[in-house]
Structures are given as structure tokens and as C-alpha cells.
Design a protein around this motif. Structure first.
Motif, PDB file in Angstrom:
ATOM      1  N   SER A   1       7.760  -6.596   9.985  1.00 24.97           N
ATOM      2  CA  SER A   1       6.612  -7.201   9.331  1.00 24.97           C
ATOM      3  C   SER A   1       6.977  -8.518   8.671  1.00 24.97           C
ATOM      4  O   SER A   1       8.065  -8.698   8.164  1.00 24.97           O
ATOM      5  CB  SER A   1       6.078  -6.239   8.261  1.00 24.97           C
ATOM      6  OG  SER A   1       5.086  -6.853   7.486  1.00 24.97           O
TER       7      SER A   1
ATOM      8  N   SER B   1       5.887  -9.865   5.705  1.00 23.00           N
ATOM      9  CA  SER B   1       5.121  -9.519   4.525  1.00 23.00           C
ATOM     10  C   SER B   1       4.969 -10.704   3.578  1.00 23.00           C
ATOM     11  O   SER B   1       5.829 -11.564   3.490  1.00 23.00           O
ATOM     12  CB  SER B   1       5.818  -8.376   3.782  1.00 23.00           C
ATOM     13  OG  SER B   1       5.187  -8.126   2.570  1.00 23.00           O
TER      14      SER B   1
ATOM     15  N   GLN C   1       9.020  -6.824  -0.663  1.00 26.58           N
ATOM     16  CA  GLN C   1       8.542  -5.751   0.200  1.00 26.58           C
ATOM     17  C   GLN C   1       9.101  -5.916   1.604  1.00 26.58           C
ATOM     18  O   GLN C   1       9.507  -4.955   2.244  1.00 26.58           O
ATOM     19  CB  GLN C   1       7.013  -5.778   0.245  1.00 26.58           C
ATOM     20  CG  GLN C   1       6.427  -4.708   1.185  1.00 26.58           C
ATOM     21  CD  GLN C   1       4.927  -4.804   1.270  1.00 26.58           C
ATOM     22  OE1 GLN C   1       4.289  -5.428   0.419  1.00 26.58           O
ATOM     23  NE2 GLN C   1       4.354  -4.212   2.298  1.00 26.58           N
TER      24      GLN C   1
ATOM     25  N   THR D   1      11.439  -3.406   3.849  1.00 28.74           N
ATOM     26  CA  THR D   1      11.103  -2.986   5.204  1.00 28.74           C
ATOM     27  C   THR D   1      12.256  -3.258   6.146  1.00 28.74           C
ATOM     28  O   THR D   1      12.583  -2.449   7.001  1.00 28.74           O
ATOM     29  CB  THR D   1       9.838  -3.721   5.684  1.00 28.74           C
ATOM     30  OG1 THR D   1       8.777  -3.459   4.780  1.00 28.74           O
ATOM     31  CG2 THR D   1       9.447  -3.277   7.084  1.00 28.74           C
TER      32      THR D   1
ATOM     33  N   GLY E   1      -6.721  -4.355   7.149  1.00 27.12           N
ATOM     34  CA  GLY E   1      -6.132  -3.081   6.746  1.00 27.12           C
ATOM     35  C   GLY E   1      -6.874  -1.885   7.319  1.00 27.12           C
ATOM     36  O   GLY E   1      -6.264  -0.892   7.711  1.00 27.12           O
TER      37      GLY E   1
ATOM     38  N   CYS F   1      -5.886  -1.531  10.953  1.00 28.80           N
ATOM     39  CA  CYS F   1      -4.525  -0.996  11.060  1.00 28.80           C
ATOM     40  C   CYS F   1      -4.497   0.500  10.762  1.00 28.80           C
ATOM     41  O   CYS F   1      -3.830   1.276  11.459  1.00 28.80           O
ATOM     42  CB  CYS F   1      -3.585  -1.731  10.103  1.00 28.80           C
ATOM     43  SG  CYS F   1      -3.248  -3.436  10.565  1.00 28.80           S
ATOM     44  N   THR F   2      -5.240   0.920   9.741  1.00 29.12           N
ATOM     45  CA  THR F   2      -5.290   2.344   9.404  1.00 29.12           C
ATOM     46  C   THR F   2      -5.932   3.143  10.528  1.00 29.12           C
ATOM     47  O   THR F   2      -5.475   4.243  10.869  1.00 29.12           O
ATOM     48  CB  THR F   2      -6.071   2.554   8.098  1.00 29.12           C
ATOM     49  OG1 THR F   2      -5.426   1.833   7.043  1.00 29.12           O
ATOM     50  CG2 THR F   2      -6.139   4.028   7.729  1.00 29.12           C
TER      51      THR F   2
ATOM     52  N   ILE G   1       3.753   3.455   6.996  1.00 33.74           N
ATOM     53  CA  ILE G   1       4.483   2.211   7.173  1.00 33.74           C
ATOM     54  C   ILE G   1       4.138   1.541   8.499  1.00 33.74           C
ATOM     55  O   ILE G   1       4.194   0.321   8.627  1.00 33.74           O
ATOM     56  CB  ILE G   1       6.004   2.467   7.059  1.00 33.74           C
ATOM     57  CG1 ILE G   1       6.775   1.141   6.963  1.00 33.74           C
ATOM     58  CG2 ILE G   1       6.507   3.295   8.235  1.00 33.74           C
ATOM     59  CD1 ILE G   1       6.492   0.359   5.717  1.00 33.74           C
TER      60      ILE G   1
ATOM     61  N   THR H   1       1.373  -0.851   7.922  1.00 30.86           N
ATOM     62  CA  THR H   1       1.832  -2.028   7.183  1.00 30.86           C
ATOM     63  C   THR H   1       2.587  -2.985   8.090  1.00 30.86           C
ATOM     64  O   THR H   1       2.380  -4.199   8.046  1.00 30.86           O
ATOM     65  CB  THR H   1       2.751  -1.593   6.023  1.00 30.86           C
ATOM     66  OG1 THR H   1       2.015  -0.722   5.157  1.00 30.86           O
ATOM     67  CG2 THR H   1       3.231  -2.801   5.237  1.00 30.86           C
TER      68      THR H   1
ATOM     69  N   ARG I   1       0.399  -5.146  10.526  1.00 35.43           N
ATOM     70  CA  ARG I   1      -0.704  -5.921   9.956  1.00 35.43           C
ATOM     71  C   ARG I   1      -0.800  -7.338  10.524  1.00 35.43           C
ATOM     72  O   ARG I   1      -1.878  -7.786  10.912  1.00 35.43           O
ATOM     73  CB  ARG I   1      -0.557  -5.981   8.429  1.00 35.43           C
ATOM     74  CG  ARG I   1      -1.726  -6.706   7.763  1.00 35.43           C
ATOM     75  CD  ARG I   1      -1.580  -6.784   6.262  1.00 35.43           C
ATOM     76  NE  ARG I   1      -2.679  -7.531   5.684  1.00 35.43           N
ATOM     77  CZ  ARG I   1      -3.818  -7.007   5.270  1.00 35.43           C
ATOM     78  NH1 ARG I   1      -4.012  -5.694   5.368  1.00 35.43           N
ATOM     79  NH2 ARG I   1      -4.781  -7.751   4.763  1.00 35.43           N
TER      80      ARG I   1
END
Length: 416
Positions: free
Chosen positions: A14, A16, A21, A25, A357, A360-361, A368, A371, A374
């Protein structure tokens, strides 16, 4: 297939917004934990052809697969290295042993793109061969050496076996079709901050001064830094090696400075190859900074291997042989199309608008995986907006956006 998309983000890193963060990752999913078990084991050193030796980067992991592939190209005493792993303590002893065994002196290093797992070992190579030239790809930043400037003297002077041709060759006269035009310079201007380069390595070689970068997206945590004095390869520029010609082709998408290298042997009995950097990985999907440019680069590669058979030497993973290359590239493009359809299906299943988001969900669940996916999903959404299949509007939160299908025609694409 769309139902298989959920398995992809475990192989992705990612970009980010929050540096802390992203670093976390990376430590969880980066190259510290060994290569994925489903991948075949690669030899540490393998002679791929009379003009190419692969030396594995000794940095296996879910992001780097079996490790970064570094390549020694050419014949005779003077040869060229492509990429330099990440600076780990195991790669340089392995590489130097190969050089000693074959009596090789490196005269140049070519970096396929700026990520740290391809640039981290440069200091060791420079220490052993202080007179070599470091080549890199073009970049839209504008703070580069002018096209072709200094190319004549960059490699050739002390060693006649390796010479640089400064002129850009006419693509129409070659066997490989021209690459897609580079994308327009992205905006806005953001300040590049932070570095992945350890302090120890910064002391070993002088570094370029920090400068503002023109980037469409935030700078990746995995960017490395290049020493002062690197030369820029222009699109189509050729380097004459002993036994082969190496041509640079600008193929942005994975990064905005990514290049592929077309290795054309002088002997017809030796199969040619294309060193793809991370535009193509052997046995895995990859990440990209610009989806539209990435797709264009894959289509150029597809046309290249269709017009003249060539093996693909990837930045990570196993070699894709010439017979398999057309279908392999076709499957990569199909994967992009499948992910696009999966995004459209997620919007169809959530009428009234969805954020990045939310999409993605819907595709990857609450974890993760969502995330890490994304940025890729956001790029797909932006591309769908550009195609007129999806519309966007401001979301509830500052800076957030909501996406929905633009028309019933867009919904019909999901069922195709």
C-alpha cells in the motif's frame, strides 16, 4: 475472474497517506518474511543465455517474491549490471563471486526504476567499480540531465567493449513496435519527504539534493535515492554491449520512471529478451502508480512479443519464456479488466453511491486486504470516471468522494 480478485492484495504494498502506517504494513507484508510458498524456487545464480546471467537479490518476501532479479548482460570482460537489489548483506558477496568466477568488470549499472529494492546495493557496486556509470530512466520531474547529454562519454571512454549511442533510433526501422506516448506531466506539486535509505548507506555515497517532485500520487515509502551523477536514458536509446545491443524503452505505470530493456543478441541463434523491471512480475500481479500508463505499457509489451518472440526477464519472479509470453501478458491485461468489472459490480450492489473504502470493503472485507488495495481501487474508479462509466461527487467527509454507476449501460458491462 472477479471472484478471485480478493486473493490479490496479499501480494501488494500500500501507498498509505500516513508514513507510519505504511512502514508498519511493509514490516508485516514486505520482504522480511520469505517468498510466498506457492512460487517455484529459483537458483541463486542462473545462466539464462550466452549474454545474460541472473543473480537473485537475496531479499525474498511477499512483495519481492523470490527476491529482486539482478542481471549481468553482455559477453567478455566488460559487462553491464541491471538493478542492484536492496543493499542486504548477502547479495553483494554472491554477485562479486560471479564476477570473479567469470572475470567480469562492470562498466555500468542500469536501474529499471527508483524503488529501493532495485537501488539499495548501488553503494557496494560503486565501491568496487568507482568508474562505472549509473543509468536511470526518464522522469517527468524535469530536473534531469537533458536527453542524450553526456551519453557519448558516459560508458565508452576507458573500455571500448561497452559504448553508448547518444542518438535516439527511429522506432519504425526496428523490430520492436514503439511504446505508448508518455502521459502528460501530473499535478499538483508536492514536497518529497522521508527516505527509505539507511543512514549508513547515505554516508557511503553522495546523494542528489532533495527537490520538489511532480507527482500524481504521494511518494511511495519504497522509493530509493540515486547517487549524484547518474545519466538518464532517453526513450529508444541504445547501448552497445559485446554480443548484444540493449535498447531502453520508457514504460511508465509501475512508477513514472520505469523502463524496459530490449536485449537483442547479435547472433540470430540466441533468443532475444525484454527486461521488464517491475512492469511484469513472474508468477504474480504487481502494483502501479498510474493505471492508464501501466495498461499502455502492458499493451506495448504485448505488441512487442507478438512482432518478435522474446522471453520476459522480470524484476521479480521466474522468467517467462518466449512461447508463454503472449498469453502471460494477455492474462495480465485480463486481470485488470476483471478487477474493473468487480469494481462496477460492487457499485451496482450498493446503489446511492460508495466511497473508495466502501468498494474495498465490498471486494475484500474488513481487514488489511482492503487497506492494501485502496490505492489500486481508487485508480480503477478514476479511470472508470474518465471512461464515463462511473460518476463522482463530493462525499460526506472533507476530501472524500462518492462514486456510482453513470448509467444503466455501465451496469450491463458487469454481466458481460
Amino acid at each position: 475472474r472477479p471472484e478471485h480478485i480478493a486473493a490479490l492484495p496479499l501480494l501488494l504494498i500500500s501507498h498509505s497517506t500516513v508514513m507510519g502506517q505504511t512502514q508498519t504494513t511493509a514490516k508485516l507484508f514486505g520482504w522480511w518474511h520469505g517468498a510466498p510458498e506457492h512460487l517455484p524456487q529459483l537458483q541463486d545464480v542462473e545462466v539464462l543465455s550466452p549474454i545474460a546471467i541472473r543473480v537473485l537479490g537475496q531479499n525474498p518476501g511477499p512483495a519481492t517474491l523470490q527476491g529482486t532479479n539482478t542481471y549481468i548482460l553482455g559477453k567478455g570482460a566488460a559487462r553491464v549490471l541491471v538493478d542492484a537489489s536492496d543493499g542486504n548483506s548477502n547479495w553483494w558477496p554472491l554477485l562479486s563471486g560471479v564476477l570473479l568466477e567469470h572475470g567480469i568488470q562492470l562498466t555500468a549499472v542500469i536501474i529499471t526504476h527508483r524503488h529501493y529494492d532495485h537501488t539499495g546495493g548501488l553503494a557496494k557496486v560503486q565501491e568496487a567499480f568507482p568508474g562505472l556509470t549509473i543509468w536511470k530512466g526518464p522522469s517527468p520531474e524535469g530536473a534531469e540531465i537533458a536527453a542524450g547529454e553526456g551519453a557519448e562519454a558516459a560508458i565508452a571512454a576507458p573500455i571500448p567493449a561497452v559504448a553508448a549511442a547518444a542518438e535516439v533510433r527511429d522506432h519504425a526501422a526496428g523490430a520492436i513496435p514503439p511504446p505508448p506516448p508518455p502521459p502528460p506531466p501530473p499535478a499538483p506539486v508536492v514536497e518529497a519527504t522521508g527516505s527509505c535509505v539507511p543512514r549508513r548507506q547515505r554516508r557511503e555515497a553522495p546523494r542528489e539534493p532533495r527537490r520538489k517532485l511532480l507527482m500524481k500520487r504521494r511518494r511511495c515509502w519504497c522509493d530509493g535515492e540515486l547517487p549524484i551523477g547518474c545519466k538518464t536514458l532517453t526513450d529508444g536509446q541504445e547501448l552497445q554491449l559485446e554480443g548484444a545491443v540493449l535498447r531502453a524503452v520508457y514504460t511508465p505505470g509501475h512508477t513514472d520512471d520505469s523502463i524496459c530493456l530490449v536485449l537483442q543478441p547479435e547472433r540470430r541463434s540466441v533468443m532475444g529478451a525484454i527486461l521488464t523491471g517491475d512492469t511484469v512480475l513472474g508468477g504474480s500481479t504487481g502494483v502501479f502508480d498510474d493505471l492508464r500508463a501501466y495498461e499502455g505499457s502492458l499493451r506495448w509489451l504485448q505488441g512487442a512479443v507478438a512482432s518478435q518472440p522474446a522471453a520476459l526477464y522480470p524484476g521479480h519472479g521466474a522468467v517467462v519464456d518466449a512461447r508463454a509470453a503472449p498469453n502471460y501478458l494477455r492474462s495480465m491485461l485480463s486481470m485488470l479488466e476483471a478487477r474493473e468489472k468487480a469494481v462496477l459490480k460492487a457499485l451496482l450492489d450498493a446503489p446511492g453511491g460508495s466511497s473508495v473504502g466502501d468498494v474495498c470493503t465490498g471486494l475484500y472485507g474488513n481487514g488489511i486486504n482492503a487497506t492494501m488495495a485502496r490505492d489500486i481501487i481508487e485508480m480503477h474508479l478514476e479511470m472508470l470516471v474518465a471512461k464515463g462509466k462511473v460518476s463522482e461527487r463530493p462525499g460526506w467527509m472533507l476530501g472524500d468522494k462518492s462514486y456510482e454507476l453513470a448509467s444503466a449501460r455501465s451496469a450491463s458491462v458487469v454481466d458481460m
